[in-house]
Write a protein that holds these residues in place. Structure first.
Motif, PDB file in Angstrom:
ATOM      1  N   LEU A  89       0.829  -1.212   0.000  1.00 59.12           N
ATOM      2  CA  LEU A  89       0.000   0.000   0.000  1.00 59.12           C
ATOM      3  C   LEU A  89       0.859   1.256   0.000  1.00 59.12           C
ATOM      4  CD1 LEU A  89      -2.811  -1.078   2.497  1.00 59.12           C
ATOM      5  CD2 LEU A  89      -3.040  -0.732   0.031  1.00 59.12           C
ATOM      6  N   VAL A  90       2.017   1.196   0.616  1.00 54.72           N
ATOM      7  CA  VAL A  90       2.946   2.336   0.551  1.00 54.72           C
ATOM      8  C   VAL A  90       3.347   2.602  -0.897  1.00 54.72           C
ATOM      9  CG1 VAL A  90       5.269   3.117   1.141  1.00 54.72           C
ATOM     10  CG2 VAL A  90       3.833   2.100   2.896  1.00 54.72           C
ATOM     11  N   ASP A  91       3.685   1.534  -1.635  1.00 57.68           N
ATOM     12  CA  ASP A  91       4.056   1.693  -3.050  1.00 57.68           C
ATOM     13  C   ASP A  91       2.891   2.250  -3.860  1.00 57.68           C
ATOM     14  OD1 ASP A  91       6.626   0.738  -2.652  1.00 57.68           O
ATOM     15  OD2 ASP A  91       6.054  -1.346  -3.010  1.00 57.68           O
ATOM     16  N   VAL A  92       1.676   1.765  -3.594  1.00 59.39           N
ATOM     17  CA  VAL A  92       0.502   2.257  -4.310  1.00 59.39           C
ATOM     18  C   VAL A  92       0.272   3.734  -3.998  1.00 59.39           C
ATOM     19  CG1 VAL A  92      -1.994   2.022  -4.594  1.00 59.39           C
ATOM     20  CG2 VAL A  92      -0.570  -0.025  -4.403  1.00 59.39           C
ATOM     21  N   SER A  93       0.477   4.107  -2.732  1.00 56.49           N
ATOM     22  CA  SER A  93       0.231   5.501  -2.336  1.00 56.49           C
ATOM     23  C   SER A  93       1.174   6.469  -3.035  1.00 56.49           C
ATOM     24  CB  SER A  93       0.362   5.644  -0.817  1.00 56.49           C
ATOM     25  OG  SER A  93       1.712   5.500  -0.399  1.00 56.49           O
ATOM     26  N   GLN A  94       2.365   6.020  -3.373  1.00 53.32           N
ATOM     27  CA  GLN A  94       3.301   6.892  -4.089  1.00 53.32           C
ATOM     28  C   GLN A  94       2.838   7.157  -5.518  1.00 53.32           C
ATOM     29  OE1 GLN A  94       5.907   8.091  -2.252  1.00 53.32           O
ATOM     30  NE2 GLN A  94       5.069   6.862  -0.586  1.00 53.32           N
ATOM     31  N   ALA A  95       2.184   6.181  -6.122  1.00 52.07           N
ATOM     32  CA  ALA A  95       1.733   6.331  -7.511  1.00 52.07           C
ATOM     33  C   ALA A  95       0.309   6.866  -7.598  1.00 52.07           C
ATOM     34  CB  ALA A  95       1.826   4.980  -8.229  1.00 52.07           C
ATOM     35  N   SER A  96      -0.536   6.484  -6.643  1.00 49.51           N
ATOM     36  CA  SER A  96      -1.937   6.897  -6.671  1.00 49.51           C
ATOM     37  C   SER A  96      -2.386   7.257  -5.258  1.00 49.51           C
ATOM     38  CB  SER A  96      -2.800   5.757  -7.227  1.00 49.51           C
ATOM     39  OG  SER A  96      -4.175   6.078  -7.171  1.00 49.51           O
ATOM     40  N   PRO A  97      -1.928   8.410  -4.734  1.00 44.28           N
ATOM     41  CA  PRO A  97      -2.265   8.769  -3.346  1.00 44.28           C
ATOM     42  C   PRO A  97      -3.761   8.920  -3.111  1.00 44.28           C
ATOM     43  CG  PRO A  97      -1.204  10.602  -4.495  1.00 44.28           C
ATOM     44  CD  PRO A  97      -1.053   9.413  -5.369  1.00 44.28           C
ATOM     45  N   SER A  98      -4.499   9.352  -4.132  1.00 45.00           N
ATOM     46  CA  SER A  98      -5.934   9.563  -3.942  1.00 45.00           C
ATOM     47  C   SER A  98      -6.670   8.265  -3.603  1.00 45.00           C
ATOM     48  CB  SER A  98      -6.545  10.187  -5.204  1.00 45.00           C
ATOM     49  OG  SER A  98      -6.330   9.336  -6.322  1.00 45.00           O
ATOM     50  N   SER A  99      -6.117   7.116  -4.022  1.00 49.93           N
ATOM     51  CA  SER A  99      -6.793   5.846  -3.744  1.00 49.93           C
ATOM     52  C   SER A  99      -6.740   5.475  -2.271  1.00 49.93           C
ATOM     53  CB  SER A  99      -6.171   4.720  -4.582  1.00 49.93           C
ATOM     54  OG  SER A  99      -4.810   4.515  -4.222  1.00 49.93           O
ATOM     55  N   LEU A 100      -5.881   6.145  -1.479  1.00 43.49           N
ATOM     56  CA  LEU A 100      -5.754   5.846  -0.045  1.00 43.49           C
ATOM     57  C   LEU A 100      -6.458   6.863   0.846  1.00 43.49           C
ATOM     58  CD1 LEU A 100      -4.091   3.402   1.090  1.00 43.49           C
ATOM     59  CD2 LEU A 100      -3.390   4.013  -1.222  1.00 43.49           C
ATOM     60  N   VAL A 101      -6.977   7.951   0.257  1.00 45.37           N
ATOM     61  CA  VAL A 101      -7.552   9.027   1.061  1.00 45.37           C
ATOM     62  C   VAL A 101      -8.641   8.520   1.997  1.00 45.37           C
ATOM     63  CG1 VAL A 101      -8.922  11.147   0.953  1.00 45.37           C
ATOM     64  CG2 VAL A 101      -6.972  10.842  -0.584  1.00 45.37           C
ATOM     65  N   SER A 102      -9.495   7.657   1.514  1.00 42.63           N
ATOM     66  CA  SER A 102     -10.641   7.199   2.301  1.00 42.63           C
ATOM     67  C   SER A 102     -10.273   6.208   3.391  1.00 42.63           C
ATOM     68  CB  SER A 102     -11.683   6.546   1.367  1.00 42.63           C
ATOM     69  OG  SER A 102     -12.097   7.442   0.371  1.00 42.63           O
ATOM     70  N   PHE A 103      -9.010   5.794   3.441  1.00 44.71           N
ATOM     71  CA  PHE A 103      -8.641   4.731   4.371  1.00 44.71           C
ATOM     72  C   PHE A 103      -7.624   5.184   5.414  1.00 44.71           C
ATOM     73  CE2 PHE A 103      -9.819   2.880   0.278  1.00 44.71           C
ATOM     74  CZ  PHE A 103     -10.865   2.062   0.680  1.00 44.71           C
ATOM     75  N   LEU A 104      -7.423   6.501   5.537  1.00 48.22           N
ATOM     76  CA  LEU A 104      -6.452   6.986   6.512  1.00 48.22           C
ATOM     77  C   LEU A 104      -6.906   6.692   7.940  1.00 48.22           C
ATOM     78  CD1 LEU A 104      -5.333  10.399   4.995  1.00 48.22           C
ATOM     79  CD2 LEU A 104      -4.237   8.162   4.809  1.00 48.22           C
ATOM     80  N   SER A 105      -8.198   6.800   8.194  1.00 47.73           N
ATOM     81  CA  SER A 105      -8.689   6.567   9.548  1.00 47.73           C
ATOM     82  C   SER A 105      -8.428   5.145  10.031  1.00 47.73           C
ATOM     83  CB  SER A 105     -10.190   6.895   9.625  1.00 47.73           C
ATOM     84  OG  SER A 105     -10.695   6.646  10.912  1.00 47.73           O
ATOM     85  N   PRO A 106      -8.808   4.085   9.256  1.00 49.39           N
ATOM     86  CA  PRO A 106      -8.479   2.725   9.728  1.00 49.39           C
ATOM     87  C   PRO A 106      -6.984   2.480   9.827  1.00 49.39           C
ATOM     88  CG  PRO A 106      -9.426   2.680   7.504  1.00 49.39           C
ATOM     89  CD  PRO A 106      -9.643   4.050   8.036  1.00 49.39           C
ATOM     90  N   LEU A 107      -6.204   3.142   8.973  1.00 51.70           N
ATOM     91  CA  LEU A 107      -4.750   2.979   9.054  1.00 51.70           C
ATOM     92  C   LEU A 107      -4.211   3.579  10.345  1.00 51.70           C
ATOM     93  CD1 LEU A 107      -3.695   3.729   5.361  1.00 51.70           C
ATOM     94  CD2 LEU A 107      -3.624   1.523   6.529  1.00 51.70           C
ATOM     95  N   ARG A 108      -4.780   4.704  10.771  1.00 53.23           N
ATOM     96  CA  ARG A 108      -4.354   5.309  12.033  1.00 53.23           C
ATOM     97  C   ARG A 108      -4.676   4.391  13.209  1.00 53.23           C
ATOM     98  NH1 ARG A 108      -6.801  11.346  10.804  1.00 53.23           N
ATOM     99  NH2 ARG A 108      -5.308  11.909   9.167  1.00 53.23           N
ATOM    100  N   ILE A 109      -5.848   3.797  13.155  1.00 50.29           N
ATOM    101  CA  ILE A 109      -6.239   2.865  14.221  1.00 50.29           C
ATOM    102  C   ILE A 109      -5.274   1.685  14.274  1.00 50.29           C
ATOM    103  CG2 ILE A 109      -8.039   1.259  14.974  1.00 50.29           C
ATOM    104  CD1 ILE A 109     -10.102   3.215  13.778  1.00 50.29           C
ATOM    105  N   LEU A 110      -4.916   1.173  13.092  1.00 55.62           N
ATOM    106  CA  LEU A 110      -3.963   0.065  13.024  1.00 55.62           C
ATOM    107  C   LEU A 110      -2.618   0.480  13.619  1.00 55.62           C
ATOM    108  CD1 LEU A 110      -3.194  -2.779  11.988  1.00 55.62           C
ATOM    109  CD2 LEU A 110      -2.559  -1.697   9.825  1.00 55.62           C
ATOM    110  N   GLY A 111      -2.160   1.687  13.283  1.00 62.10           N
ATOM    111  CA  GLY A 111      -0.900   2.173  13.831  1.00 62.10           C
ATOM    112  C   GLY A 111      -0.946   2.331  15.333  1.00 62.10           C
TER     113      GLY A 111
END
Length: 808
Positions: free
Chosen positions: A258-280
């Protein structure tokens, strides 16, 4: 063609078929292709399906031919005829019909030929002919054939991926149809045929929940390759991939993708920042990945950058030092891209202090109050820098007070209002306002406390530390500016100086040299899961023995682990005092993982990649890996403990080699003891001269061919170093030549079907000169005979080893 082959095949003479094995391989090697062509003609005849005699002749002849090809190494010479016969099977029915699970006659031919052809996966001329035919077998509905084919194609993908690349579509469809074993082929062919796999990427990704642990790892490897080479292709799969993050064995690898995807298509991760924060928040070990994704998303716009910075800055004052450089790099990238977020003074803030808490406080304040005077913050930075540059001479405390006073005067009411306002929000009780001098002292005290805590946690790991080591070491913490600029010198205060001994204790979680060493992912993983690993191993060690030694060897099926087990008690009648029980396993990764967990369960502190036992296991792991595969640390942290199904498979393998006949777990000793040490009361009886361990009637097979059922009942006695048997059913009849147990190479169960896991009645005894096939009257008696024979064989060999040692 050899005269005997002509007679057997020409006249379909089953009575002479067995005599083919009396011929030397070299005598028939020239006529093997001709014999294969004649077999093809027989198998294609209209009445072959109903002619049991012809089927038996063909089966015997194929066995003799494939044996001769292997022994003479003539596969390339006869590959055309062999593949021709193999391919002809595709013209006939290969799928069992109705309730009958027996293979069809042509499926038997194909199965007998498969291993002879595909075990030569490293031979290009053979594979050029074989691979196109092998791929066609995948779609013919015979599960057993498809499984065998998949196993060999996986090996072929390692040696000659180019040959499989043109069949990527067929292989992918077979995978999607349920042939999950072929997943391991896809990473090998992906570089050659990426578009084909991209077309099916959605369906492949959706398969993850259906897969077993090892199969998931092959799919994860494919996803990682796509993320590295064509990350945009994965952007539509982001919702699915994020949904799999809850699977602990997949989390780290998926986050990396997902890190690699975010570098090429950051907009595809915008909606998932909240669950990622919870995971962190739940798993701090993953915060580096979460941070990078936030940094990538923040580049989209100033609004996104502000949102990401607020989160990143919230981490800066609370995370471990080893994580700070990654965090600051992301913060720096966003503030460089959008300088207005910090009023243009970002660089000065980074240079102002070597306290990450202070940097976090100021960054947070700037983000919250953009209207704060740019001049005030700039002056703050200059004042603090001046203090740092003057710290080498004069009266440092007096200079410090002067700088503090100047700073407080310049901040004036703005700082007072901010601090009082913050205090009012935190608690209704009156709050004391700390001056900068107090803040600096508290931050230093906090850093000293954290260092002391780290020392306390890690001190028990050090075996011998010289308490008198007094040389001044380098600073434990460097100025944060060293991460961004080389223009300023490093500043070390007295509070930051430690001895080399202290540095050795505090860097257990770091790998590499220098203050910016990477975190030791294995250490962190084991530290965070020590309790779970301990609980797991308490149960696991009573089900699965831990090898005393492990050696990685190459085999026709890939890397294998040669494992050795011995008895720790080594009593007077011990079966393995001077020798070991050896087992070759095709699951080296699983055994290495188990050995690591066992080592950790025996340690009171987390192991790291610097520990000798871990380095040895890592060395074994590297020997099993292909180029581009997971590192040892990454692989060992994919999942905390093996899945139950994987452990069950290991138990099944141990049962198949009769390990549990010879060893049993002793709760009193807390380990696996041999049969004799576990049952000392039986050892005395067994070792009495002439005392039989077991005796009774068994049936001996007179002909080696499976389809010829000709048995003769004999009376067997197991005593001392021999298995005695009589020609008749009575124990009073004349003896045949006994079986010397010390010459027995192995004892194996004869199963009707590979998938049958129940103990059948028949078993084989292999010596250096002959194979005996015996059958008990039922499963219970077969179990008793097998255990007794295995114990007696182990005892005979141990006795021989002791005598040899004594002689030497």
């Amino acid at each position: 063609m050899h005269q005997l082959f002509s007679q057997v095949l020409g006249q379909r003479d089953l009575s002479r078929a067995g005599d083919l094995f009396s011929l030397e391989d070299a005598d028939i090697e020239d006529c093997l292709s001709q014999a294969l062509d004649q077999i093809k003609a027989i198998s294609c005849s209209p009445d072959y399906l109903t002619n049991d005699n012809d089927q038996a002749v063909v089966e015997i002849c194929i066995t003799r031919i494939t044996t001769a090809i292997r022994e003479t190494g003539s596969i390339e010479r006869h590959s055309t005829a062999l593949v021709g016969l193999w391919e002809s099977c595709l013209e006939h029915n290969l799928t069992p019909q109705g309730e009958n699970t027996e293979d069809t006659p042509h499926a038997k031919i194909a199965s007998d030929i498969t291993s002879c052809i595909l075990q030569n996966y490293s031979c290009p001329s053979v594979m050029v002919l074989a691979v196109p035919v092998a791929v066609r077998f995948l779609q013919r509905g015979n599960r057993e054939l498809s499984r065998n084919m998949s196993s060999y194609l996986s090996l072929a993908a390692i040696a000659k991926a180019d040959l499989l690349a043109e069949h990527t579509e067929a292989i992918t469809i077979s995978v999607l149809g349920g042939n999950h074993m072929l997943l391991r082929v896809l990473p090998s062919v992906y570089p050659k045929q990426p578009d084909t796999i991209h077309h099916h990427l959605g369906n492949l990704t959706a398969m993850m929940p259906q897969l077993e642990s090892t199969e998931q790892q092959h799919l994860i490897r494919l996803i990682q390759m796509v993320a590295e080479q064509h990350p945009l292709m994965l952007s539509p799969q982001v919702p699915t991939l994020v949904g799999y993050l809850g699977n602990q064995s997949l989390t780290e690898a998926l986050l990396g993708a997902l890190v690699d995807v975010s570098q090429a298509s950051p907009s595809s991760l915008v909606s998932f920042l909240s669950p990622l924060r919870i995971l962190g928040q739940q798993c701090p070990a993953f915060l580096a990945h979460v941070t990078k994704i936030h940094g990538a998303v923040g580049i989209i716009s100033e609004t996104h950058a502000h949102s990401s910075l607020v989160y990143l800055v919230s981490l800066l004052g609370s995370m471990e030092h080893s994580f700070h450089h990654t965090l600051l790099l992301e913060v720096r990238a966003l503030t460089d891209r959008y300088p207005s977020l910090l009023g243009g003074c970002g660089k000065d803030i980074y240079r102002m202090s070597n306290s990450f808490t202070a940097i976090a406080r100021l960054l947070g304040r700037r983000l919250e109050e953009k209207s704060t005077s740019e001049h005030t913050v700039h002056t703050l930075a200059k004042s603090h820098l001046a203090f740092q540059s003057d710290g080498g001479g004069g009266a440092p405390e007096q200079q410090l007070q002067v700088k503090i006073q100047a700073f407080e005067e310049k901040l004036g009411d703005t700082v007072e209002d901010e601090e009082e306002e913050a205090a009012g929000e935190d608690s209704p009780a009156p709050q004391r306002r700390y001056s900068l001098s107090q803040t600096v002292r508290e931050e230093r005290r906090e850093m000293r406390f954290n260092r002391s805590k780290s020392l306390a946690l890690n001190a028990v790991r050090s075996r011998s530390i010289n308490s008198d080591e007094g040389e001044d070491g380098e600073g434990v913490e460097l100025s944060t500016d060293s991460a961004f600029s080389n223009t300023l010198p490093n500043h070390h205060s007295e509070n930051h100086e430690v001895s080399p001994a202290e540095r050795k204790l505090t860097d257990g979680s770091l790998v590499g040299k220098g203050e910016w060493a990477e975190p030791d992912r294995l250490y962190i993983h084991l530290r965070d899961n020590m309790e779970m690993i301990g609980d797991f191993c308490k149960v696991m060690v009573q089900q699965i023995p831990i090898p005393e030694q492990c050696v990685i060897e190459d085999s026709s099926r890939g890397c294998a682990a040669k494992l050795s087990f011995s008895c720790p008690l080594k009593g007077h009648y011990c079966l393995y005092a001077k020798s070991c029980f050896n087992l070759t396993s095709q699951q080296p990764h699983l055994w290495i993982h188990i050995m690591l967990l066992h080592s950790q369960s025996k340690s009171s502190v987390p192991l790291s990649t610097r520990d000798e036992c871990v380095q040895k296991l890592g060395s074994l792991w590297e020997k099993t890996q292909l180029k581009g595969a997971h590192s040892f640390s990454m692989a060992m942290t994919q999942q905390t403990t093996p899945h139950k199904k994987d452990l069950d498979n290991l138990q099944i393998q141990l049962e198949e080699v009769r390990f549990f006949d010879l060893f049993g777990y002793s709760e009193e000793e807390g380990g696996w003891l041999c049969f004799m040490c576990n049952n000392p009361e039986k050892a005395t009886v067994v070792n009495q001269e002439g005392q039989p361990l077991i005796e009774g009637k068994l049936k001996e097979k007179q002909v080696r061919w499976k389809f010829i059922k000709r048995w003769k009942t004999r009376y067997f006695t197991l005593a001392g170093n021999q298995l005695l048997f009589r020609r008749g059913k009575s124990k009073d009849e004349l003896d045949d030549i006994p079986i010397e147990l010390s010459k027995v190479q192995s004892v194996k169960v004869v199963a009707k079907k590979r998938r049958d896991r129940g103990l059948p009645r028949a078993f084989e005894i292999f010596t250096d000169s002959k194979t005996y096939v015996l059958k008990a009257q039922d499963e219970k008696h077969a179990e008793e005979w097998l255990q007794c024979i295995n114990v007696a064989v182990a005892q005979a060999k141990e006795r021989e080893n002791r005598e040899t040692t004594t002689y030497l």
